[in-house]
Design an enzyme around this catalytic site. Sequence first.
Site, PDB file in Angstrom:
ATOM      1  N   LYS A   1     -10.529 -20.323 -98.883  1.00 54.30           N
ATOM      2  CA  LYS A   1      -9.365 -19.452 -98.654  1.00 54.30           C
ATOM      3  C   LYS A   1      -8.404 -20.053 -97.636  1.00 54.30           C
ATOM      4  CE  LYS A   1     -12.486 -15.533 -99.214  1.00 54.30           C
ATOM      5  NZ  LYS A   1     -13.374 -14.827 -98.276  1.00 54.30           N
TER       6      LYS A   1
ATOM      7  N   CYS B   1       2.973 -19.178 -86.747  1.00 54.94           N
ATOM      8  CA  CYS B   1       1.798 -19.936 -86.288  1.00 54.94           C
ATOM      9  C   CYS B   1       0.782 -19.007 -85.616  1.00 54.94           C
ATOM     10  CB  CYS B   1       2.234 -21.034 -85.319  1.00 54.94           C
ATOM     11  SG  CYS B   1       0.847 -21.852 -84.515  1.00 54.94           S
TER      12      CYS B   1
ATOM     13  N   HIS C   1       3.821 -24.810 -78.729  1.00 60.17           N
ATOM     14  CA  HIS C   1       3.619 -25.127 -80.146  1.00 60.17           C
ATOM     15  C   HIS C   1       3.766 -26.616 -80.450  1.00 60.17           C
ATOM     16  CE1 HIS C   1       3.430 -24.305 -84.422  1.00 60.17           C
ATOM     17  NE2 HIS C   1       4.531 -24.992 -84.614  1.00 60.17           N
TER      18      HIS C   1
ATOM     19  N   HIS D   1      -5.081 -28.093 -81.106  1.00 57.07           N
ATOM     20  CA  HIS D   1      -6.350 -27.366 -81.007  1.00 57.07           C
ATOM     21  C   HIS D   1      -7.542 -28.305 -81.132  1.00 57.07           C
ATOM     22  CE1 HIS D   1      -5.717 -27.697 -85.343  1.00 57.07           C
ATOM     23  NE2 HIS D   1      -6.999 -27.488 -85.521  1.00 57.07           N
TER      24      HIS D   1
END
Lengths: 332, 332
Positions: A22, A41, A114, A167
Amino acid sequence: MPELRKDPITGTWVIISEERKKRPKYYQIVVDKDLSIPENCPFCPGNEAMTPPETFALRPGHSPANTPGWELRVVPNKFPALRVEGSLRKSGEGFYDKMNGIGAHEVLIETPRHQHTWFDGDAQVIRNTLLAAKARVLDLNKDTRFKYIMVFKNFGPTAGATLSHSHTQLIALPVVPLRVQEEIDGARAHFELKERCIFCDIIQYESEADRRLLAENEHFIVLAPYAPRFSFELAVYPKRHNPSFESTSDGELESLSSILSETLGKVAKLLNRPDYNLIIHNAPCSNSVGEYYHWHIEFMPVLARVAGFEWGTGFYINPISPEESVQSLKAV
Amino acid sequence: MPELRKDPITGTWVIISEERKKRPKYYQIVVDKDLSIPENCPFCPGNEAMTPPETFALRPGHSPANTPGWELRVVPNKFPALRVEGSLRKSGEGFYDKMNGIGAHEVLIETPRHQHTWFDGDAQVIRNTLLAAKARVLDLNKDTRFKYIMVFKNFGPTAGATLSHSHTQLIALPVVPLRVQEEIDGARAHFELKERCIFCDIIQYESEADRRLLAENEHFIVLAPYAPRFSFELAVYPKRHNPSFESTSDGELESLSSILSETLGKVAKLLNRPDYNLIIHNAPCSNSVGEYYHWHIEFMPVLARVAGFEWGTGFYINPISPEESVQSLKAV
């Protein structure tokens, strides 16, 4: 529920995790929103509701959990490869072995910014990430169902990252993986022969030989391995013999973050900010490898593809010697 | 001269081959010609002078070597990972092990047709390729410097192919690679316990269970492995116990080419002609594994990327179960 299956010939474990199908961009799944825009995001401040509730955060202003005001957040992966609920059950199908997919899969959102990357020269973000990873490993180590915890970072689409916001990931596994076990077995064989840690021997030899040494500070050393599988592959070792990442002091992690930031700065300039994988090789949870294992970091820029030959043989072709790659990086 | 280096901890061999740096598209090398156009393609008829002289060819009209008129040509790789000249010398650096890069690296140009692929339903091209591979393996087996010969096919840029013209590669190595040795060790452990070939056991179990069986003909069986590392990974086994690819009869190879062509047709329709790696897992040259090893083919479409987690652990996450992938392929 995900399932762990063991290859009956090689002993390699595989996670069959239909949940992951998914995930955005995987296989033929198409998402209708552009996740590269901060508004969409899930890792951006203000969008905390788009992730599962946090398991850890750095909040200098003591803002409430799952709201803005954080410097770093750790959340369970929304598309986890493994599930944390339930007890471990081993079973079989015919002569095959399997177990249910118990484990943890978390994401460390390293910064609210970001556009930030580890190439940008901000050692603070790297330090926060290392401190958070240590805290999470220490916490997950208490769960006796877990045998191994792996911390890794995929940067960029060709390195497997599906989101661009900076991340790191963490996976806790109910078995010690084969490649880790191979490293442990190799290190034990050396110890039985020499009564010395092979990683300590490598650090000493490479420091003296100075042919593949890229950088060094008080607590860490960065070098190109003697037999690197990939061009510009690098290894980072703590100088002090220490089997487990989580017993590294906060001061040592500070020292690690600055040497990593410098190294990535050189890589960014020479190789034009390549996609990369960075992996912490750690001792298994039940630390019974103390004398001969030595935790370390593996860094691999994605420059070429792994092709049929490498898959079939585990035999890698590398067109750039480690001596040459270190020389080029030093010249930056 | 290329060099083979051994990782002191895991025992993995790496080929450091600076020769490969000159290869089109590799690293930062840019070529000024578009190799996707037949006029510039070194594998197209009329351009025989663009490759090293052929070591084997199928020439139905008996045309002279290195001229047009061939159905298939085998030539040394122009950018070989290993060199065929010289004798094997093992040496060291400090406590590290290395040897000079003795070996062979050949390319099988499977057809004169520039646009042809194995997805096009022409079993004849596949049959020619298998016959040529068998002839080359039989010939190279005579060279006692070689311990292992690997035949593999990379299709498409994401699978590592630098040229689009349909080809297969062959590498002869002076050592048995670690992954092959692991497969052999696993098979031997099963044989010591059961006195049966584990591959024969898998074939029998999968035929009866019929949960992961995709296709079957007189001599071969195609199935999804129980613990596949990749989505839609497939394995092709000869039904007859046979350790080595090169002792497969021409009739059996005919049967193999038709089942491969059918299988690839299904893959092409379901997955839109994906890039892929296809590898022949063969016994080592000195065939001392006769009772328990069983040659086979591994087929892996390139659908997702291998990321940090897989590199670090050798632990793969696969979002599609083999049962589901076989069902989808059967439904094509």
